[in-house]
Design a protein around this motif. Structure first.
Motif, short mmCIF file in Angstrom:
data_model
loop_
_atom_site.label_atom_id
_atom_site.label_comp_id
_atom_site.label_asym_id
_atom_site.label_seq_id
_atom_site.Cartn_x
_atom_site.Cartn_y
_atom_site.Cartn_z
N GLN A 75 0.92 -1.37 0.07
CA GLN A 75 0.09 0.00 0.03
C GLN A 75 0.96 1.17 0.09
O GLN A 75 0.53 2.06 -0.88
N ALA A 76 1.81 1.44 0.98
CA ALA A 76 2.73 2.49 0.76
C ALA A 76 3.63 2.57 -0.35
O ALA A 76 3.86 3.68 -0.78
N GLY A 77 4.09 1.54 -1.14
CA GLY A 77 4.72 1.52 -2.07
C GLY A 77 4.20 2.03 -3.32
O GLY A 77 4.21 2.72 -4.14
N ASN A 78 2.70 1.67 -3.22
CA ASN A 78 1.77 2.19 -4.38
C ASN A 78 1.53 3.64 -4.23
O ASN A 78 1.48 4.64 -5.17
N ALA A 79 1.65 4.36 -2.86
CA ALA A 79 1.49 5.64 -2.71
C ALA A 79 2.73 6.41 -3.17
O ALA A 79 2.61 7.45 -3.57
N VAL A 80 4.00 5.71 -2.87
CA VAL A 80 5.11 6.51 -3.32
C VAL A 80 5.12 6.58 -4.97
O VAL A 80 5.43 7.40 -5.38
N GLU A 81 4.76 5.38 -5.40
CA GLU A 81 4.72 5.40 -7.05
C GLU A 81 3.72 6.39 -7.48
O GLU A 81 4.04 7.08 -8.59
#
Length: 263
Positions: free
Chosen positions: A160-166
């Motif tokens: 989830q946090a990785g999706n936010a970063v991307e």
């Protein structure tokens, strides 16, 4: 759905971090799903699963075979706890009020509100303003991540946090007029910020590379470097990842705005 692009039709989709929430969401949604309500009504009237499925297929004009309709609706009903198995292939209606499911969602809303407040504190006031148009793509998944770590889902938190970063990198590239066409994932998108002059300092790029590597470990299955075994994501790693992601996003926005560099 449009081709291979999916969009969320209900805000209830946010509340799927733990099984209890998933069941509660499905229970609420299934109450307005006509094939299920017809099936349930006919089941109460006939106490016959096959007859109820046949009637549902006819009334709702469903193309699937009666047995597919029956098994699908039973599966939805039992998972959402709208139907309770009695044994011997028999089912009864759940006696508990739908209010119970709504209470679960109300509690989840409170958790999400608290989590979003904490994420906003981590990002700081400037980043919050810049991210207003990207709330659903950046702040919401960041807020979902710590809830997942609390429920022992470190991999889900990283995803989830990785999706936010991307999503943040893609939005920032648009604002800075950087072409990221064909770049997939965090690391590839970040590589487009190089060149002369460099648009992001190398220290931030290295932090972003860490975020990309951990996200790949959580999301890409087996790894040839460890004998094709999958990485297990520790709960502590999931929580740490969220805070590093917030620091990266806030710092990169500062660079974009020509603010004094801070990390």
């Amino acid at each position: 759905m449009n081709g291979t692009t999916y969009s969320i039709l209900s805000p209830l989709c946010r509340f799927t971090a733990i099984p209890e929430q998933k069941a509660a969401v499905l229970r609420i949604l299934i109450e307005s799903y006509r094939p299920f309500t017809v099936f349930r009504e006919r089941l109460v009237a006939t106490a016959d699963l096959n007859a109820a499925a046949h009637a549902t297929r006819t009334v709702c004009n469903l193309p699937a075979h009666r047995d597919v309709v029956k098994e699908t609706l039973i599966s939805l009903g039992t998972y959402s706890r709208a139907l309770v198995p009695e044994g011997g292939g028999n089912y009864q209606l759940e006696a508990a009020s739908l209010l119970n499911a709504r209470q679960v969602i109300a509690s989840a809303c409170k958790d999400m509100t608290i989590a979003e407040g904490r994420i906003r504190d981590q990002l700081g006031p400037v980043a919050q303003v810049v991210l207003v148009p990207d709330r659903d793509a950046v702040i919401v998944p960041l807020a979902d991540a710590p809830i997942r770590t609390n429920n022992r889902d470190g991999a889900g938190a990283v995803q989830q946090a990785g999706n936010a970063v991307e999503s943040h990198i893609a939005a920032m590239a648009g604002r800075m007029e950087i072409n990221i066409t064909g770049a997939h994932g965090i690391s590839q998108k970040l590589s487009r910020f190089g060149g002369t002059p460099r648009r992001l300092p190398m220290k931030l790029v290295h932090i972003g590379s860490y975020l990309g590597a951990v996200r790949n470990a959580a999301d890409h299955g087996t790894d040839a470097d460890i004998n094709n075994a999958p990485w297990q994501i520790r709960d502590a790693t999931g929580l740490e990842y969220v805070f590093v992601a917030c620091s990266f996003i806030a710092a990169s926005i500062g660079i974009e705005r020509n603010d004094p560099p801070a990390i």
